[in-house]
Every structure is written in C-alpha cells, then in structure tokens.
Write an enzyme that holds these catalytic residues in place. Structure first.
Site, PDB file in Angstrom:
ATOM      1  N   GLU A 130      -0.274   5.052  -1.042  1.00  0.00           N
ATOM      2  CA  GLU A 130      -0.312   3.844  -0.211  1.00  0.00           C
ATOM      3  C   GLU A 130      -0.071   2.603  -1.068  1.00  0.00           C
ATOM      4  O   GLU A 130       0.634   1.671  -0.643  1.00  0.00           O
ATOM      5  CB  GLU A 130      -1.651   3.752   0.515  1.00  0.00           C
ATOM      6  CG  GLU A 130      -1.791   4.789   1.621  1.00  0.00           C
ATOM      7  CD  GLU A 130      -3.100   4.699   2.358  1.00  0.00           C
ATOM      8  OE1 GLU A 130      -3.164   5.180   3.498  1.00  0.00           O
ATOM      9  OE2 GLU A 130      -4.082   4.149   1.795  1.00  0.00           O
ATOM     10  N   ASP A 152      -1.271   0.650   3.148  1.00  0.00           N
ATOM     11  CA  ASP A 152      -1.844   1.345   4.301  1.00  0.00           C
ATOM     12  C   ASP A 152      -1.350   0.722   5.603  1.00  0.00           C
ATOM     13  O   ASP A 152      -1.004   1.430   6.559  1.00  0.00           O
ATOM     14  CB  ASP A 152      -3.371   1.285   4.222  1.00  0.00           C
ATOM     15  CG  ASP A 152      -4.044   1.890   5.433  1.00  0.00           C
ATOM     16  OD1 ASP A 152      -3.922   3.109   5.633  1.00  0.00           O
ATOM     17  OD2 ASP A 152      -4.686   1.149   6.199  1.00  0.00           O
TER      18      ASP A 152
END
EC number: 3.1.26.3
Length: 226
Positions: free
Chosen positions: A118, A46
C-alpha cells in the site's frame, strides 16, 4: 548504514524506472529502523487502492448492488490479498528493517507485506499520478477481479446465516491466545454455536483469525450435512 535500494528489482515490480528514489525508499522503510517510515504513504496508498478497485468494480459489474460491490471490495482490498500480492512480487525482500524486527521475522510478516504494498502504491501515486497507480493496481489485482464470478460472502456472515436458518444461537467468538511481537502478532480465535460445534483458527489480526475460524466451522457443519 542501510543498504542502497535495489532499483532494478523495484523497477521490475512497478513496471517503470523510478525517478524519485526518496519516495520509494520511504515506502520500503519499516518503523523499526528508527527512521522516517512508510506509515503515511501506506495511509495514502490504501485510499488510492480502494478508489481504483471501487471504480473498476463499478465499471465491470454494472448490475451489482452497493452491497455486492462492498463484498467484492472487502476481499480485494483485504490485508490477506495485499499480503499475497506483495509476497508474490517478493516485495518484502526490499523492505528495510531494524535489527530486532529483522530477527523477529518481520520480513515474513503478512501485516508488514500488506502495509508495504500500500505504501508503494502511495509512492507511485505521488510520483506519477493516478493513472500510473491504476496501471500497477490492475496489473496485480486484475486477475482477481476477473475471477470473482459472484460476490463472495464473508465467512462470518455465512456462518451467521447458517445458524439462523436452523434456529441455532448466533456464533460466539473468543480470543484463545495472542502471541508474537507487536509488529507481527498471531491471534488464535475460537468460534462456537452453543454446544453444537466449535472451531479455532489463527491469523495475523483478530479479524483475520475470526474469518478463518468462521470458515473452518462452516466447512465442518456443511460437511456433516452431506
């Protein structure tokens, strides 16, 4: 016993043959298996995604303000965008689930798809470094960046502005219902502007449902003005 990771499909997705399969195996393992899962890699990925996108926005839009870049980044790094890219790549087909999550439809969960891509970025970063992660991110997000002709306005902000410009009360949001298992919830949110108008929408998170409800109500109100 878990099925072995489909390395050919994985290589097609990331654009290279993985060397450290342990990282990618971890990136594609859901917590419902009872094994070590992708959460730590998702946390890392992320941040890598945000860094690469922020850097690209800074370079591509030299006249954009901090607020404009933040609006663009919010859309590009949103769970909805990540999930759409993961689904387009058929990444959920590679995720390992426990029996219950699998029967609950975990493979079709946008939340899980977004988390997995992610985590995959995190694994790619650890194995091959920032440039490899950047290459992958720009290959998948590049067209979306190019397609942002103007900084998108968040539907909630746009609805708030609509109400204020017409002397109306600010929008109010309420949770109508929450359904589904913890790993794949569905929220229904209602938004209203006094007694003027009301709309409802669903989403995989409270924020996503609020955004969808705001967009629906704004479209209805703007349609009435035409």
């Amino acid at each position: 016993m878990s099925d072995p990771l489909n390395t050919e499909a994985l290589a097609d997705i990331i654009g290279c043959i993985p060397d450290d399969l342990t990282l990618y195996d971890l990136a594609l393992t859901h917590g419902s298996t009872g094994r070590a899962d992708y959460q730590r890699l998702e946390f890392l990925g992320d941040r890598v995604l945000g860094l690469v996108l922020a850097s690209e926005l800074y370079t591509r839009f030299p006249a954009a303000s901090e607020g404009e870049m933040s609006s663009r980044l919010h859309v590009l790094a949103s769970g909805a965008t990540c999930a759409a890219i993961a689904q387009r790549l058929d990444l959920p087909a590679l995720i390992r689930f426990g029996a219950q999550a699998r029967s609950d439809g975990g493979r079709h969960s946008d939340n899980i798809a977004a988390d997995a891509i992610e985590a995959l970025i995190g694994a790619l970063f650890l194995e091959r470094g920032i440039e490899a992660a950047r290459t992958f991110i720009l290959a998948q997000w590049g067209a979306l960046i190019d397609g942002q002709q103007a900084a998108p306005k968040h539907p909630k902000a746009a609805l708030q502005e609509w109400a204020l410009a017409r002397g109306r009360r600010p929008p109010e949001y309420e949770i109508v219902s929450r359904e589904g298992p913890d790993h794949a919830p569905r929220f229904r949110i209602a938004v209203s502007i006094g007694k003027l108008a009301r709309a409802e929408a669903q989403g995989a998170s409270k924020q996503a449902a609020e955004k969808a409800a705001a967009a629906a109500l704004l479209a209805e109100l703007e349609g009435q003005e035409k």
